[in-house]
Scaffold this motif. Structure first.
Motif, PDB file in Angstrom:
ATOM      1  N   PRO A 150      11.385   2.706 -10.945  1.00 37.36           N
ATOM      2  CA  PRO A 150      11.450   3.854 -10.037  1.00 37.36           C
ATOM      3  C   PRO A 150      12.570   3.701  -9.012  1.00 37.36           C
ATOM      4  N   PRO A 151      13.382   4.743  -8.836  1.00 37.64           N
ATOM      5  CA  PRO A 151      14.403   4.670  -7.794  1.00 37.64           C
ATOM      6  C   PRO A 151      13.786   4.913  -6.425  1.00 37.64           C
ATOM      7  N   LYS A 152      14.478   4.452  -5.403  1.00 37.26           N
ATOM      8  CA  LYS A 152      14.118   4.789  -4.036  1.00 37.26           C
ATOM      9  C   LYS A 152      14.488   6.258  -3.798  1.00 37.26           C
ATOM     10  N   VAL A 153      13.897   6.856  -2.777  1.00 35.55           N
ATOM     11  CA  VAL A 153      14.215   8.231  -2.405  1.00 35.55           C
ATOM     12  C   VAL A 153      14.654   8.220  -0.952  1.00 35.55           C
ATOM     13  N   ASP A 154      15.799   8.823  -0.673  1.00 28.97           N
ATOM     14  CA  ASP A 154      16.316   8.922   0.685  1.00 28.97           C
ATOM     15  C   ASP A 154      15.272   9.664   1.542  1.00 28.97           C
ATOM     16  N   SER A 155      14.828   9.027   2.613  1.00 32.19           N
ATOM     17  CA  SER A 155      13.759   9.594   3.448  1.00 32.19           C
ATOM     18  C   SER A 155      14.165  10.906   4.099  1.00 32.19           C
ATOM     19  N   GLY A 189       0.791  -1.219   0.000  1.00 22.16           N
ATOM     20  CA  GLY A 189       0.000   0.000   0.000  1.00 22.16           C
ATOM     21  C   GLY A 189       0.824   1.270   0.000  1.00 22.16           C
ATOM     22  N   ILE A 190       0.120   2.382  -0.159  1.00 22.27           N
ATOM     23  CA  ILE A 190       0.731   3.712  -0.196  1.00 22.27           C
ATOM     24  C   ILE A 190       0.069   4.568   0.877  1.00 22.27           C
ATOM     25  N   LYS A 191       0.890   5.289   1.652  1.00 22.32           N
ATOM     26  CA  LYS A 191       0.382   6.216   2.670  1.00 22.32           C
ATOM     27  C   LYS A 191       0.050   7.576   2.069  1.00 22.32           C
ATOM     28  N   SER A 192       0.971   8.079   1.232  1.00 21.88           N
ATOM     29  CA  SER A 192       0.757   9.413   0.671  1.00 21.88           C
ATOM     30  C   SER A 192       1.563   9.578  -0.608  1.00 21.88           C
ATOM     31  N   ASN A 202       5.365   0.658   3.998  1.00 27.50           N
ATOM     32  CA  ASN A 202       6.500   0.096   4.743  1.00 27.50           C
ATOM     33  C   ASN A 202       7.533   1.151   5.131  1.00 27.50           C
ATOM     34  N   GLY A 203       7.264   2.435   4.785  1.00 23.69           N
ATOM     35  CA  GLY A 203       8.164   3.514   5.148  1.00 23.69           C
ATOM     36  C   GLY A 203       9.133   3.929   4.061  1.00 23.69           C
ATOM     37  N   ASP A 204       9.228   3.147   2.987  1.00 25.62           N
ATOM     38  CA  ASP A 204      10.092   3.504   1.857  1.00 25.62           C
ATOM     39  C   ASP A 204       9.440   4.613   1.028  1.00 25.62           C
ATOM     40  N   TYR A 205      10.266   5.291   0.241  1.00 22.16           N
ATOM     41  CA  TYR A 205       9.801   6.283  -0.724  1.00 22.16           C
ATOM     42  C   TYR A 205      10.330   5.892  -2.096  1.00 22.16           C
ATOM     43  N   GLU A 206       9.495   6.018  -3.136  1.00 23.92           N
ATOM     44  CA  GLU A 206       9.905   5.730  -4.498  1.00 23.92           C
ATOM     45  C   GLU A 206       9.450   6.864  -5.394  1.00 23.92           C
ATOM     46  N   ALA A 207      10.265   7.167  -6.419  1.00 20.53           N
ATOM     47  CA  ALA A 207       9.978   8.276  -7.331  1.00 20.53           C
ATOM     48  C   ALA A 207       9.532   7.740  -8.682  1.00 20.53           C
ATOM     49  N   PHE A 208       8.429   8.273  -9.172  1.00 15.66           N
ATOM     50  CA  PHE A 208       7.840   7.848 -10.439  1.00 15.66           C
ATOM     51  C   PHE A 208       7.840   9.014 -11.428  1.00 15.66           C
ATOM     52  N   GLY A 209       8.070   8.695 -12.701  1.00 14.40           N
ATOM     53  CA  GLY A 209       8.028   9.721 -13.737  1.00 14.40           C
ATOM     54  C   GLY A 209       9.144  10.728 -13.628  1.00 14.40           C
ATOM     55  N   ILE A 210      10.341  10.304 -13.221  1.00 17.35           N
ATOM     56  CA  ILE A 210      11.396  11.261 -12.889  1.00 17.35           C
ATOM     57  C   ILE A 210      12.052  11.912 -14.102  1.00 17.35           C
ATOM     58  N   VAL A 211      11.950  11.309 -15.271  1.00 18.51           N
ATOM     59  CA  VAL A 211      12.547  11.891 -16.478  1.00 18.51           C
ATOM     60  C   VAL A 211      11.471  12.454 -17.392  1.00 18.51           C
ATOM     61  N   ASN A 212      10.504  11.628 -17.727  1.00 14.66           N
ATOM     62  CA  ASN A 212       9.452  12.032 -18.672  1.00 14.66           C
ATOM     63  C   ASN A 212       8.212  12.594 -18.001  1.00 14.66           C
ATOM     64  N   GLY A 213       8.089  12.395 -16.709  1.00 16.02           N
ATOM     65  CA  GLY A 213       6.917  12.876 -15.977  1.00 16.02           C
ATOM     66  C   GLY A 213       5.773  11.890 -16.005  1.00 16.02           C
ATOM     67  N   MET A 214       5.025  11.854 -14.926  1.00 21.20           N
ATOM     68  CA  MET A 214       3.768  11.096 -14.882  1.00 21.20           C
ATOM     69  C   MET A 214       2.666  12.029 -15.339  1.00 21.20           C
ATOM     70  N   PHE A 215       1.613  11.468 -15.860  1.00 18.26           N
ATOM     71  CA  PHE A 215       0.449  12.267 -16.195  1.00 18.26           C
ATOM     72  C   PHE A 215      -0.783  11.582 -15.624  1.00 18.26           C
ATOM     73  N   VAL A 216      -1.793  12.392 -15.353  1.00 18.54           N
ATOM     74  CA  VAL A 216      -3.054  11.831 -14.877  1.00 18.54           C
ATOM     75  C   VAL A 216      -3.770  11.285 -16.097  1.00 18.54           C
ATOM     76  N   GLU A 217      -3.808   9.966 -16.184  1.00 20.00           N
ATOM     77  CA  GLU A 217      -4.466   9.318 -17.317  1.00 20.00           C
ATOM     78  C   GLU A 217      -5.980   9.429 -17.200  1.00 20.00           C
ATOM     79  N   THR A 218      -6.482   9.182 -15.995  1.00 27.43           N
ATOM     80  CA  THR A 218      -7.925   9.322 -15.752  1.00 27.43           C
ATOM     81  C   THR A 218      -8.171   9.755 -14.313  1.00 27.43           C
ATOM     82  N   THR A 219      -9.260  10.467 -14.118  1.00 25.01           N
ATOM     83  CA  THR A 219      -9.836  10.656 -12.792  1.00 25.01           C
ATOM     84  C   THR A 219     -11.275  10.180 -12.904  1.00 25.01           C
ATOM     85  N   THR A 220     -11.662   9.366 -11.973  1.00 25.50           N
ATOM     86  CA  THR A 220     -13.020   8.826 -11.989  1.00 25.50           C
ATOM     87  C   THR A 220     -13.739   9.314 -10.745  1.00 25.50           C
TER      88      THR A 220
END
Length: 166
Positions: free
Chosen positions: A158-163, A19-22, A115-133
């Motif tokens: 996705p790389p990890k991110v130093d907390s 799961g994801i907290k935030s 679990n307390g880890d952080y991961e970064a998504f879309g770091i080069v090309n960017g993420m986009f909102v494909e849909t909102t429902t």
């Protein structure tokens, strides 16, 4: 050869949780630089002014992220399809307006995992909102809120991110 194996894998303890907290979200154009080494981001520089990461705190046990690393043998390519699905139990006008702004941007997204880890998504090309429902539900106990589906296609997982930089 540059892609020689450097380590094996030993099964660990059964102490992970899902799961994801935030989410921490920033338009990718507002990121002036980041430092990544050995699969971990150790510094992120955001443009000056009112540019920043915005936190989206999520209800537990509802949201998730995936990264599918795919190799095309015939084309000699390797890429990572990344998705983040976020559930917002909210139908406020301010949330609606922010979702419209999210959908208009390419984003740098950091997921805080359960679990307390952080991961970064879309770091080069960017993420986009494909849909909102937007869902009202049927019964009184049903969700009256929004489901966001973010997507990215990157060269690597996705790389990890130093907390300490969050």
């Amino acid at each position: 050869m540059a892609c020689d194996l450097t380590a094996g894998y030993v099964k660990g303890c059964a102490d992970e949780i899902g799961g994801i907290k935030s989410l921490y979200v920033c338009p990718i154009g507002d990121i002036t630089s980041y430092t990544e080494a050995a699969g971990e981001i150790t510094a992120i520089v955001v443009a000056t002014g009112v540019k920043q990461f915005w936190q989206y705190v999520l209800e537990q046990d509802l949201s998730n992220a995936t990264a599918v690393l795919t190799r095309s043998r015939e084309n000699g390519t390797l890429f990572s399809d990344q998705t983040v699905n976020a559930i917002l139990n909210d139908n406020a006008v301010a949330t609606r307006n922010q979702l419209l702004l999210l959908a208009k941007n390419d984003l740098f997204v950091i997921a805080e995992l359960a679990n307390g880890d952080y991961e970064a998504f879309g770091i080069v090309n960017g993420m986009f909102v494909e849909t909102t429902t937007r869902e009202t539900g049927v019964a009184k106990a049903d969700r009256n809120g929004n489901t966001l589906a973010f997507r990215a296609s990157e060269k690597e997982s996705p790389p990890k991110v130093d907390s300490t930089i969050i």
